[in-house]
Design a protein around this motif. Structure first.
Motif: not given
Length: 134
Positions: A24-41
């Protein structure tokens, strides 16, 4: 399982070898850690092993949300640092990326107070060496 992995440990390579693993490459989330963490979960709940970045901000967000993860990083030795410098050059990272990683090598090894599921790779090892041994 969610694995927060240091840059250059072989997350992308492992994901290419197994359909059960998603990088799950982080750069596409543009530092939206909320969305990134929810997607990983979400992906973890679907049965995938999810490989995410090791940014302190995402690890903090996961902790704050009660999402379990394993932090995987290389040993913090001069030998390992030189090995990763070579890895970054070989994979074509930019000079600014390489400079940042080398300049911040020690701080990027910081284990946060709540992190007790931490794996330190041996010199020369990649994520796959640990992953296929568990």
């Amino acid at each position: 399982m969610i694995i927060s992995g240091f840059a250059g440990i072989g997350k992308s390579t492992l994901a290419k070898k197994s359909y059960e693993v998603i990088d799950l490459e982080s750069s596409i989330f543009k530092k939206d850690w909320e969305l990134y963490s929810e997607t990983a979960k979400y992906l973890d709940e679907q049965g995938y092993d999810v490989l995410i970045s090791a940014h302190k901000e995402i690890r903090t967000k996961l902790h704050d949300k009660g999402i379990k993860y394993t932090f995987v990083l290389p040993s913090n030795t001069e030998k390992s640092k030189n090995e990763y410098l070579d890895r970054y050059r070989l994979r074509g990272n930019t000079d600014s990326f390489i400079y940042n990683m080398m300049e911040n090598w020690n701080s990027y090894h910081e284990i946060l107070p709540w992190e007790n599921d931490v794996v330190t790779l041996r010199d020369g090892d990649y994520l796959a060496d640990w992953y296929y041994s568990i």
